[in-house]
Design a protein around this motif. Structure first.
Motif, PDB file in Angstrom:
ATOM      1  N   VAL A 168     -11.640   3.941   3.669  1.00 12.45           N
ATOM      2  CA  VAL A 168     -11.664   4.639   2.338  1.00 12.45           C
ATOM      3  C   VAL A 168     -12.373   5.484   2.397  1.00 12.45           C
ATOM      4  CG1 VAL A 168     -12.463   2.153   0.530  1.00 12.45           C
ATOM      5  CG2 VAL A 168     -14.338   3.155   1.820  1.00 12.45           C
ATOM      6  N   ARG A 178      -6.058   2.097  -1.413  1.00  7.17           N
ATOM      7  CA  ARG A 178      -5.347   2.767  -2.331  1.00  7.17           C
ATOM      8  C   ARG A 178      -5.822   2.872  -3.622  1.00  7.17           C
ATOM      9  NH1 ARG A 178      -2.208   4.248  -5.275  1.00  7.17           N
ATOM     10  NH2 ARG A 178      -0.010   5.144  -4.974  1.00  7.17           N
ATOM     11  N   GLN A 179      -6.081   1.495  -3.534  1.00  8.16           N
ATOM     12  CA  GLN A 179      -7.120   1.590  -4.717  1.00  8.16           C
ATOM     13  C   GLN A 179      -8.096   2.071  -5.214  1.00  8.16           C
ATOM     14  OE1 GLN A 179      -6.946  -2.984  -4.038  1.00  8.16           O
ATOM     15  NE2 GLN A 179      -6.848  -3.149  -6.255  1.00  8.16           N
ATOM     16  N   GLU A 188       1.119  -1.257   0.388  1.00 10.25           N
ATOM     17  CA  GLU A 188       0.166   0.368  -0.206  1.00 10.25           C
ATOM     18  C   GLU A 188       1.153   1.287  -0.097  1.00 10.25           C
ATOM     19  OE1 GLU A 188      -2.532  -0.597   3.538  1.00 10.25           O
ATOM     20  OE2 GLU A 188      -4.091  -1.562   2.282  1.00 10.25           O
ATOM     21  N   GLN A 235     -14.954  10.478  -3.573  1.00 14.71           N
ATOM     22  CA  GLN A 235     -14.382   9.817  -4.628  1.00 14.71           C
ATOM     23  C   GLN A 235     -14.767   8.541  -4.628  1.00 14.71           C
ATOM     24  OE1 GLN A 235     -11.336  10.213  -6.919  1.00 14.71           O
ATOM     25  NE2 GLN A 235     -10.175   8.752  -6.824  1.00 14.71           N
ATOM     26  N   SER A 236     -14.706   7.648  -3.484  1.00 12.95           N
ATOM     27  CA  SER A 236     -14.954   6.375  -3.111  1.00 12.95           C
ATOM     28  C   SER A 236     -16.464   6.009  -3.820  1.00 12.95           C
ATOM     29  CB  SER A 236     -14.693   6.396  -1.538  1.00 12.95           C
ATOM     30  OG  SER A 236     -13.437   6.735  -0.980  1.00 12.95           O
ATOM     31  N   ASP A 254     -11.578   9.488   1.808  1.00  9.23           N
ATOM     32  CA  ASP A 254     -12.304  10.665  -0.027  1.00  9.23           C
ATOM     33  C   ASP A 254     -13.295   9.811   0.157  1.00  9.23           C
ATOM     34  OD1 ASP A 254     -12.485  11.839  -2.036  1.00  9.23           O
ATOM     35  OD2 ASP A 254     -10.372  11.078  -2.827  1.00  9.23           O
ATOM     36  N   LYS A 263      -8.222   5.119  -4.733  1.00 14.45           N
ATOM     37  CA  LYS A 263      -7.907   6.810  -5.215  1.00 14.45           C
ATOM     38  C   LYS A 263      -7.763   7.098  -6.360  1.00 14.45           C
ATOM     39  CE  LYS A 263      -4.710   8.005  -1.323  1.00 14.45           C
ATOM     40  NZ  LYS A 263      -3.088   8.436  -0.979  1.00 14.45           N
ATOM     41  N   ASP A 264      -8.007   5.403  -6.819  1.00 15.52           N
ATOM     42  CA  ASP A 264      -7.501   5.375  -9.047  1.00 15.52           C
ATOM     43  C   ASP A 264      -8.707   6.217  -8.837  1.00 15.52           C
ATOM     44  OD1 ASP A 264      -7.839   5.262 -11.557  1.00 15.52           O
ATOM     45  OD2 ASP A 264      -6.887   3.578 -11.702  1.00 15.52           O
ATOM     46  N   PRO A 265      -9.046   7.304 -10.039  1.00 15.66           N
ATOM     47  CA  PRO A 265     -10.648   7.687 -10.517  1.00 15.66           C
ATOM     48  C   PRO A 265     -10.676   6.618 -10.738  1.00 15.66           C
ATOM     49  CG  PRO A 265      -8.931   9.625 -11.135  1.00 15.66           C
ATOM     50  CD  PRO A 265      -8.214   8.469 -10.546  1.00 15.66           C
TER      51      PRO A 265
END
Ligand code: C2E
Ligand code: CA
Ligand code: CA
Ligand code: CA
Length: 276
Positions: A153, A120-121, A80, A159-160, A156, A123-125
């Motif tokens: 999660v 962490r995954q 991570e 986004q999440s 954020d 975070k990728d939009p």
């Protein structure tokens, strides 16, 4: 005493050095692990506590490293931190898709498959787009899969929440993992429409220490039911725990039923469990 203190400091820095050394060695090894095919997935059955029938299984990552088997609790945090969890996570989902086709071919098409996804995954939009592409390439129906996330999660939430909506549109289910272990568990269920609540092992362990904790567990189960979520209790090790939980009409996972198994052993376990 002063001398002693100094020795302790030396010992401590020495210890710290070797910890950092191991971490950096592990980081180097992790970078090669995907290419060298050192990962595999084991699957831990989830059962209906009322009749012990298997309703699904959780994919858990295993790393056969040059240092031997390293537990996820040690390598996932490093993955991570370094961002390596992103390609490792993609591999995991793809491998779970591939394994699911094998399970289908062996006559196990009905059970749900849960896959852990790190915050962490998220975070990728484009995460949900990547997930969609994997299911499409592998020709697997996302409807059989559930994604397990933790309260992290929430860091954020905007986004999440968007990504979770997109994943649900693909037909995936969402589970909240380790529920009740952290501080913001209730915040997660306020903000996200979840399908499954996985109640952390610590809560069932506390019931054995003090029976009054069963009221707390019952209250959490009630929350889950009001949210229309399936409830899975994690880490059931003892018959006594399973008996206490049986009246609640929920699901369970733990060593009492089975350890996480490599795919070929899972098949044998599922065949047996049909006769329970
Ligand atoms: P988790 O998602 O909460 O998974 C449950 C962990 O509890 C697993 O440990 C499982 O082997 C263990 N467990 C199950 N039943 C029992 C029991 O009765 N008693 C005890 N003491 N333990 C039990 P594992 O496989 O070592 O994984 C540890 C953690 O590493 C997972 O916790 C999860 O947070 C992470 N992890 C594992 N695989 C993945 C993965 O593919 N992706 C990500 N992002 N994280 C993963
Ligand atoms: Ca999990
Ligand atoms: Ca968990
Ligand atoms: Ca955990």
């Amino acid at each position: 005493a002063k001398q002693n203190g100094k020795n302790n400091v030396q010992f401590f820095t020495h210890e710290l050095d070797s910890q950092m050394m191991r971490k950096s060695q592990m980081e180097q090894a992790l970078k090669k692990a995907l290419d060298e095919q050192q990962f595999s997935l084991h699957y831990q059955p989830q059962v209906n506590l009322a009749n012990s029938k298997v309703i699904g299984y959780e994919a858990l990552l295993r790393w056969q490293s040059p240092f031997g088997n390293v537990p996820p609790s040690e390598f996932i945090p490093i993955a991570e931190e370094t961002g390596l969890i992103v390609p490792i996570g993609e591999w995991t989902l793809r491998q779970a898709c591939r394994d699911s086709k094998e399970f289908c071919a062996l006559g196990h098409a009905a059970e749900k498959i849960s896959v852990n996804v790190s915050a962490r995954q998220f975070k990728d939009p484009d995460f949900s787009e990547k997930v969609r592409a994997i299911f499409e390439q592998e020709q697997v129906d996302p409807g059989r899969f559930e994604i397990e996330i933790t309260e992290s999660v929430m860091l954020d939430i905007e986004q999440s929440a968007r990504i979770i909506c997109e994943l649900k549109e693909l037909g995936l289910r969402i589970a909240i993992d380790d529920f009740g272990a952290g501080y913001s568990s209730l915040n997660v269920v306020k903000n996200i429409e979840i399908d499954t609540l996985k109640i952390d092992k610590s809560l069932i362990d506390e019931v054995l220490i003090n029976r009054r904790n069963l009221f707390i567990l019952a209250a959490i189960i009630e929350v889950g039911k009001n949210l229309d979520a399936r409830i899975v209790i994690e880490g059931i090790e003892l018959e006594e725990q399973a008996e206490l939980l049986q009246p609640f009409g929920i699901l369970g996972q733990g060593y009492l039923f089975s350890r996480p198994l490599p795919p070929e052993k899972l098949d044998a376990f599922l065949n047996e469990s049909e006769y329970v």
